[in-house]
Design an enzyme around this catalytic site. Structure first.
Site, short mmCIF file in Angstrom:
data_model
loop_
_atom_site.label_atom_id
_atom_site.label_comp_id
_atom_site.label_asym_id
_atom_site.label_seq_id
_atom_site.Cartn_x
_atom_site.Cartn_y
_atom_site.Cartn_z
N LYS A 40 6.45 37.86 -0.23
CA LYS A 40 6.46 37.94 -1.67
C LYS A 40 6.53 39.38 -2.14
O LYS A 40 6.80 39.67 -3.30
CB LYS A 40 5.17 37.31 -2.24
CG LYS A 40 4.95 35.89 -1.79
CD LYS A 40 3.51 35.44 -2.18
CE LYS A 40 3.22 34.07 -1.60
NZ LYS A 40 1.81 33.90 -1.27
N GLU A 95 13.12 45.17 1.11
CA GLU A 95 11.76 45.10 1.63
C GLU A 95 10.84 45.98 0.79
O GLU A 95 11.28 46.96 0.17
CB GLU A 95 11.78 45.53 3.11
CG GLU A 95 10.46 45.59 3.81
CD GLU A 95 9.69 44.28 3.88
OE1 GLU A 95 9.47 43.65 2.82
OE2 GLU A 95 9.26 43.92 4.99
N LYS A 127 6.42 53.89 5.99
CA LYS A 127 5.28 54.59 6.63
C LYS A 127 5.72 54.94 8.05
O LYS A 127 5.38 54.21 9.00
CB LYS A 127 4.08 53.63 6.73
CG LYS A 127 3.16 53.57 5.56
CD LYS A 127 1.91 52.74 5.97
CE LYS A 127 1.31 52.00 4.82
NZ LYS A 127 0.31 51.00 5.25
N ASP A 155 0.39 43.70 -1.91
CA ASP A 155 -0.87 43.03 -2.19
C ASP A 155 -2.02 43.48 -1.31
O ASP A 155 -1.84 44.00 -0.21
CB ASP A 155 -0.70 41.52 -2.00
CG ASP A 155 -0.54 41.15 -0.53
OD1 ASP A 155 0.37 41.70 0.13
OD2 ASP A 155 -1.33 40.33 -0.03
N ARG A 161 -0.66 42.62 -6.92
CA ARG A 161 0.79 42.78 -6.83
C ARG A 161 1.39 43.26 -8.15
O ARG A 161 2.40 43.95 -8.18
CB ARG A 161 1.47 41.46 -6.47
CG ARG A 161 1.19 40.97 -5.06
CD ARG A 161 2.13 39.81 -4.73
NE ARG A 161 1.70 39.05 -3.57
CZ ARG A 161 1.99 39.34 -2.31
NH1 ARG A 161 2.70 40.41 -2.04
NH2 ARG A 161 1.59 38.59 -1.33
#
Ligand code: IMP
Ligand code: MG
Length: 171
Positions: A40, A95, A127, A155, A161
């Site tokens: 999500k 993404e 990252k 999240d 979110r």
């Protein structure tokens, strides 16, 4: 109550999205694109980026999970697959963040079997210090240090979110 610190403001995100959209329009001139949104976490990024792009965009959604209790389990599970064929299409995976890279390594392999004309990766965050699987995004919004971040789709156990910025939880 957890205290959230701003890492990347809404204004900075907006400016970067304008740049990414221009870069994608430059590279996909005259072509239709499929945005493959990973549920999500990527929904906000997918929508905001798509609104800035003039090409015709089709949308597909997959849902994968690998995180439990904010820890990467290492095993990626496909919970929901795409519903339309992507064969011969120009596909960009959208993404939220590339962390260990396992999710994208898994998805790339799965999607390449469906024979798209091209397959690229666009991630809002990266990252790099956490990478385990050998994957690289073609378009990256921001590279960040190894902090657990929330907001703009990301999240903390399904919460936070809908923050309009990217923040981190102060310990
Ligand atoms: P990877 O497979 O380890 O690259 O994990 C990618 C997924 O883990 C992302 O799509 C996120 O859903 C989740 N994730 C990784 N880092 C964070 C974070 O800092 N905050 C929230 N979710 C994260
Ligand atoms: Mg995700």
């Amino acid at each position: 109550m957890k205290k959230i610190k701003v890492l990347i403001s809404e204004e900075k995100i907006n400016n970067r999205l304008d740049e990414l959209a221009n870069q994608i329009m430059d590279e996909y001139k005259g072509k239709d694109i499929v945005f493959l949104c990973i549920l999500k976490g990527s929904i906000f990024f997918t929508v905001e980026l798509a609104k800035r792009i003039k090409n015709n965009i089709q949308f597909e959604f997959v849902e994968v999970s690998s995180y439990e209790n904010n820890e990467s389990t290492g095993k990626v599970k496909l919970n929901k697959d795409i519903t339309q064929s992507i064969e011969g299409k120009e596909v960009i995976i959208i993404e939220d963040i590339v962390d260990t890279g396992r999710t994208l390594a898994f998805l790339k392999e799965l999607l390449l079997e469906k024979k798209p004309a091209s397959l690229k990766i666009c991630s809002l965050l990266d990252k790099p210090s956490r990478r385990i699987a050998n994957v690289k995004a073609d378009y990256i919004g921001f590279a960040i240090e190894d902090k657990f971040v929330v907001g703009y789709g990301l999240d903390d156990e399904q919460n936070l979110r809908n923050l309009n910025y990217i923040g981190y939880i102060e310990e």
